[in-house]
Design an enzyme around this catalytic site. Structure first.
Site, PDB file in Angstrom:
ATOM      1  N   PHE A  15       0.824  -1.219   0.000  1.00 14.25           N
ATOM      2  CA  PHE A  15       0.000   0.000   0.000  1.00 14.25           C
ATOM      3  C   PHE A  15       0.855   1.265   0.000  1.00 14.25           C
ATOM      4  O   PHE A  15       0.567   2.225  -0.714  1.00 14.25           O
ATOM      5  CB  PHE A  15      -0.923   0.004   1.224  1.00 14.25           C
ATOM      6  CG  PHE A  15      -2.039  -0.987   1.124  1.00 14.25           C
ATOM      7  CD1 PHE A  15      -3.147  -0.715   0.341  1.00 14.25           C
ATOM      8  CD2 PHE A  15      -1.993  -2.192   1.812  1.00 14.25           C
ATOM      9  CE1 PHE A  15      -4.196  -1.617   0.242  1.00 14.25           C
ATOM     10  CE2 PHE A  15      -3.027  -3.105   1.721  1.00 14.25           C
ATOM     11  CZ  PHE A  15      -4.126  -2.822   0.932  1.00 14.25           C
ATOM     12  N   GLY A  16       1.926   1.271   0.838  1.00 11.07           N
ATOM     13  CA  GLY A  16       2.746   2.473   0.968  1.00 11.07           C
ATOM     14  C   GLY A  16       3.591   2.724  -0.269  1.00 11.07           C
ATOM     15  O   GLY A  16       3.569   3.826  -0.844  1.00 11.07           O
ATOM     16  N   VAL A  80      15.509  -7.314  -1.229  1.00  7.72           N
ATOM     17  CA  VAL A  80      16.504  -6.352  -0.735  1.00  7.72           C
ATOM     18  C   VAL A  80      17.030  -6.862   0.603  1.00  7.72           C
ATOM     19  O   VAL A  80      16.256  -7.235   1.484  1.00  7.72           O
ATOM     20  CB  VAL A  80      15.857  -4.957  -0.577  1.00  7.72           C
ATOM     21  CG1 VAL A  80      16.841  -3.978   0.053  1.00  7.72           C
ATOM     22  CG2 VAL A  80      15.374  -4.454  -1.923  1.00  7.72           C
ATOM     23  N   GLU A 171     -12.138 -11.797  12.089  1.00  6.86           N
ATOM     24  CA  GLU A 171     -12.644 -12.073  10.738  1.00  6.86           C
ATOM     25  C   GLU A 171     -12.435 -13.543  10.368  1.00  6.86           C
ATOM     26  O   GLU A 171     -13.319 -14.183   9.791  1.00  6.86           O
ATOM     27  CB  GLU A 171     -11.965 -11.137   9.736  1.00  6.86           C
ATOM     28  CG  GLU A 171     -12.421  -9.703   9.966  1.00  6.86           C
ATOM     29  CD  GLU A 171     -11.819  -8.654   9.051  1.00  6.86           C
ATOM     30  OE1 GLU A 171     -12.380  -7.550   8.978  1.00  6.86           O
ATOM     31  OE2 GLU A 171     -10.790  -8.914   8.419  1.00  6.86           O
ATOM     32  N   ASP A 301       3.934   0.153   7.495  1.00  3.27           N
ATOM     33  CA  ASP A 301       4.162  -0.669   8.689  1.00  3.27           C
ATOM     34  C   ASP A 301       5.618  -0.675   9.153  1.00  3.27           C
ATOM     35  O   ASP A 301       5.896  -0.977  10.308  1.00  3.27           O
ATOM     36  CB  ASP A 301       3.764  -2.127   8.395  1.00  3.27           C
ATOM     37  CG  ASP A 301       2.260  -2.308   8.292  1.00  3.27           C
ATOM     38  OD1 ASP A 301       1.530  -1.302   8.418  1.00  3.27           O
ATOM     39  OD2 ASP A 301       1.814  -3.455   8.075  1.00  3.27           O
TER      40      ASP A 301
HETATM   41  C1  LIG Z   1      -4.333 -10.524   7.337  1.00  2.00           C
HETATM   42  C2  LIG Z   1      -4.248  -9.030   7.375  1.00  2.00           C
HETATM   43  C3  LIG Z   1      -5.417  -8.287   7.409  1.00  2.00           C
HETATM   44  C4  LIG Z   1      -5.349  -6.888   7.437  1.00  2.00           C
HETATM   45  N1  LIG Z   1      -6.516  -6.186   7.470  1.00  2.00           N
HETATM   46  C5  LIG Z   1      -6.472  -4.839   7.426  1.00  2.00           C
HETATM   47  C6  LIG Z   1      -7.667  -4.068   7.360  1.00  2.00           C
HETATM   48  O1  LIG Z   1      -8.766  -4.623   7.367  1.00  2.00           O
HETATM   49  N2  LIG Z   1      -7.568  -2.723   7.296  1.00  2.00           N
HETATM   50  C7  LIG Z   1      -6.351  -2.091   7.295  1.00  2.00           C
HETATM   51  O2  LIG Z   1      -6.296  -0.862   7.189  1.00  2.00           O
HETATM   52  N3  LIG Z   1      -5.202  -2.782   7.354  1.00  2.00           N
HETATM   53  C8  LIG Z   1      -5.234  -4.138   7.425  1.00  2.00           C
HETATM   54  N4  LIG Z   1      -4.068  -4.852   7.485  1.00  2.00           N
HETATM   55  C9  LIG Z   1      -2.792  -4.124   7.574  1.00  2.00           C
HETATM   56  C10 LIG Z   1      -2.365  -3.602   6.215  1.00  2.00           C
HETATM   57  O3  LIG Z   1      -2.429  -4.636   5.274  1.00  2.00           O
HETATM   58  C11 LIG Z   1      -0.950  -3.047   6.340  1.00  2.00           C
HETATM   59  O4  LIG Z   1      -0.971  -2.006   7.281  1.00  2.00           O
HETATM   60  C12 LIG Z   1      -0.446  -2.529   5.022  1.00  2.00           C
HETATM   61  O5  LIG Z   1      -0.346  -3.583   4.095  1.00  2.00           O
HETATM   62  C13 LIG Z   1       0.909  -1.857   5.190  1.00  2.00           C
HETATM   63  O6  LIG Z   1       1.358  -1.426   3.947  1.00  2.00           O
HETATM   64  P1  LIG Z   1       2.923  -1.382   3.635  1.00  2.00           P
HETATM   65  O7  LIG Z   1       3.056  -0.766   2.301  1.00  2.00           O
HETATM   66  O8  LIG Z   1       3.647  -0.791   4.778  1.00  2.00           O
HETATM   67  O9  LIG Z   1       3.364  -2.900   3.609  1.00  2.00           O
HETATM   68  P2  LIG Z   1       2.821  -4.117   2.734  1.00  2.00           P
HETATM   69  O10 LIG Z   1       1.507  -3.833   2.141  1.00  2.00           O
HETATM   70  O11 LIG Z   1       2.952  -5.308   3.616  1.00  2.00           O
HETATM   71  O12 LIG Z   1       3.875  -4.217   1.540  1.00  2.00           O
HETATM   72  C14 LIG Z   1       5.205  -4.552   1.771  1.00  2.00           C
HETATM   73  C15 LIG Z   1       5.803  -5.002   0.465  1.00  2.00           C
HETATM   74  O13 LIG Z   1       7.211  -5.109   0.632  1.00  2.00           O
HETATM   75  C16 LIG Z   1       7.674  -6.273   0.008  1.00  2.00           C
HETATM   76  N5  LIG Z   1       8.898  -6.679   0.695  1.00  2.00           N
HETATM   77  C17 LIG Z   1       9.037  -7.051   1.976  1.00  2.00           C
HETATM   78  N6  LIG Z   1      10.311  -7.320   2.256  1.00  2.00           N
HETATM   79  C18 LIG Z   1      11.024  -7.089   1.131  1.00  2.00           C
HETATM   80  C19 LIG Z   1      12.397  -7.208   0.801  1.00  2.00           C
HETATM   81  N7  LIG Z   1      13.301  -7.577   1.702  1.00  2.00           N
HETATM   82  N8  LIG Z   1      12.770  -6.936  -0.469  1.00  2.00           N
HETATM   83  C20 LIG Z   1      11.847  -6.553  -1.393  1.00  2.00           C
HETATM   84  N9  LIG Z   1      10.533  -6.429  -1.132  1.00  2.00           N
HETATM   85  C21 LIG Z   1      10.117  -6.696   0.132  1.00  2.00           C
HETATM   86  C22 LIG Z   1       6.541  -7.262   0.172  1.00  2.00           C
HETATM   87  O14 LIG Z   1       6.605  -8.287  -0.805  1.00  2.00           O
HETATM   88  C23 LIG Z   1       5.329  -6.370   0.009  1.00  2.00           C
HETATM   89  O15 LIG Z   1       4.908  -6.307  -1.332  1.00  2.00           O
HETATM   90  C24 LIG Z   1      -4.103  -6.241   7.447  1.00  2.00           C
HETATM   91  C25 LIG Z   1      -2.931  -7.006   7.409  1.00  2.00           C
HETATM   92  C26 LIG Z   1      -3.005  -8.381   7.359  1.00  2.00           C
HETATM   93  C27 LIG Z   1      -1.736  -9.189   7.311  1.00  2.00           C
END
Ligand SMILES: Cc1cc2nc3c(=O)[nH]c(=O)nc-3n(C[C@H](O)[C@H](O)[C@H](O)COP(=O)(O)OP(=O)(O)OC[C@H]3O[C@@H](n4cnc5c(N)ncnc54)[C@H](O)[C@@H]3O)c2cc1C
Length: 440
Positions: A15-16, A80, A171, A301
């Site tokens: 998402f971020g 990474v 859920e 996150d």
């Molecule tokens: C089961 C579940 C249910 C959820 N339900 C909700 C909800 O109902 N409402 C809500 O608001 N939030 C919910 N969340 C939380 C929400 O999904 C996260 O807050 C959100 O995805 C965070 O976004 P992000 O971009 O920080 O990380 P992410 O969306 O987790 O994306 C991280 C990305 O980084 C990549 N990555 C990781 N490590 C590496 C690496 N070393 N090298 C290269 N790429 C890498 C991963 O493949 C991934 O694509 C839920 C989470 C889970 C697990």
């Protein structure tokens, strides 16, 4: 290099990270998005893949497909593993070095098992598609085993223990009960499916502690109506392949344990030599850059972003999306020689669904919804945020079909579990709850 456009490298297409790339569209920079997977995953609907309601492809979208609509953005698939700060290069597991001018870290979070013995080895996590498919296959396989050997029910083959009463645990619990009573009871008419148990273990004295007290009570009531067994004020002290041991000294024979109790910053944060706060989250300044490293930004996150009162922001999709957009605008301001601004999160509310026509929603201005209204709001919001018209259409069709027929078309057993067909109650192969980068 004279005339070269600044290069913004984004780690993570969640998402971020995706919000950063989208917001930088048309800005005079070259964006390189790096992810270890080639797809964006909609984690909030993972539980529906794990309970056979949706297919993996319904909640994932190829990153190259998204980025081809952003002419100044490209994709590179790599894990990474670190950063060479002196050379301003990302380091990948395959040995590549990726130079950057601005680096946005958006690698998300992993499951935290808090050192509970056996949890990382024997409990399932629910963080990515592999986890969801492994859990679905394992669950369905327990039913197939019991169909051949019904006596195995006594050994906990049809018992699921969910650890953690947050939205994911709630859920999952509701969806599992619907899967068992409305679908699998018909699939296995000779099996005593009514004996299948779903237990939700939560350390606090209520589920959904982030919600208003009245919504917590509503959610607990809706779970009990669905015969989810609530063990509140209780923690898990050990997980073994055959059972779960609780802090009150009791134990539950269970072959399926889902760990939905904790979140920790992705282990990449530990390898970067940057200050970390609670849960390993990288410390960031008000504009989401790393203190002392103005070209490095953290969103979602992985970062420890705070609100104006200094409270840590929750690890939620809207925080990641708004943070990503803010960082993209900050990079633009820097390039234009303007100062960056503080990140201000706009909280529009939180919601969780328990099952058909049962959900709770806490919206801005203190507005609380329950029941069908909250459920419809939940359905609508998730459809809107989901990426891709095909995915939206497919999810809408699946939900309509499931609603009208009480069916779950995706109840397929796939993956390594399928090879372990022994009817003996030996330890089933499991997907550890630990960080998937160390588990796969
Ligand atoms: C089961 C579940 C249910 C959820 N339900 C909700 C909800 O109902 N409402 C809500 O608001 N939030 C919910 N969340 C939380 C929400 O999904 C996260 O807050 C959100 O995805 C965070 O976004 P992000 O971009 O920080 O990380 P992410 O969306 O987790 O994306 C991280 C990305 O980084 C990549 N990555 C990781 N490590 C590496 C690496 N070393 N090298 C290269 N790429 C890498 C991963 O493949 C991934 O694509 C839920 C989470 C889970 C697990």
């Amino acid at each position: 290099m004279a005339g070269r456009r600044p290069r913004v490298v984004v780690v993570g297409g969640g998402f971020g990270g995706l919000a950063v790339a989208r917001e930088l569209r048309g800005v005079p920079v070259d964006v390189l998005l790096v992810d270890q997977d080639n797809y964006h995953l909609f984690q909030p609907l993972l539980y529906q893949v794990a309970t056979a309601g949706l297919e993996p492809a319904d909640i994932a979208y190829a990153l190259r497909g998204i980025l081809r609509r952003i002419p100044n953005a490209h994709f590179f698939m790599a894990e990474v593993v670190g950063v060479d700060w002196d050379a301003s290069c990302l380091l990948t597991a395959a040995g590549e070095k990726i130079p950057f001018d601005h680096l946005v870290l958006a690698a998300g979070a992993t499951t935290a098992t808090f050192g509970v013995p056996g949890a990382a080895e024997h409990a399932f996590a629910l963080k990515d598609l592999r986890h969801a498919v492994a859990l679905r296959s394992h669950l369905l396989e327990q039913f197939e085993r019991c169909a051949a050997h019904p006596e195995l029910i006594d050994e906990g083959l049809l018992t699921v223990v969910i650890v953690g009463g947050g939205p994911t645990g709630v859920e999952m619990a509701g969806a599992l009960r619907e899967l068992f009573t409305k679908v699998l009871a018909k699939d296995f008419p000779a099996l005593e499916v009514w004996r299948a148990r779903v237990m939700l273990v939560e350390m606090a004295d209520s589920v959904l502690t982030a919600f208003h007290r009245s919504l917590q009570r509503d959610a607990a009531r809706a779970l009990k109506v669905r015969r989810v067994e609530l063990r509140l004020g209780t923690s898990v002290s050990r997980v073994t392949p055959e059972r779960v041991e609780l802090s009150d000294g009791s134990h539950i024979p269970a072959r399926t344990v889902l760990w939905a109790a904790g979140v920790r910053a992705n282990s990449l944060a530990d390898r970067l030599d940057v200050p970390q706060g609670r849960g390993g989250r990288i410390v960031v300044g008000p504009d989401l850059s790393v203190p002392g490293r103005p070209q490095i930004w953290v969103v979602g996150d992985l970062g420890a972003a705070k609100d104006v009162e200094g409270q840590l922001l929750p690890q939620l999709a809207p925080v990641a999306m708004q943070g990503g957009r803010h960082v993209a605008r900050s990079i633009r301001r820097r390039l234009e020689g303007r100062p960056t601004e503080r990140f201000r999160y706009v909280d529009k509310g939180i919601m969780a669904t328990i099952g058909r026509r049962a959900a709770v929603a806490q919206l801005s201005f203190g507005l609380c919804l329950t029941g069908s209204l909250a459920w419809l709001a939940w359905l609508f919001l998730h459809l809107v945020i989901l990426i891709g018209f095909r995915n939206r259409l497919s999810v809408l069709l699946n939900w309509t079909w499931n609603y009208l027929t009480w069916d779950r078309a995706a109840r397929l057993i796939l993956g390594p579990n399928v090879r372990d067909r022994s009817a003996e109650p030996s330890a089933p192969s499991r997907s550890p709850a630990a960080d998937r980068t160390t588990s796969t």
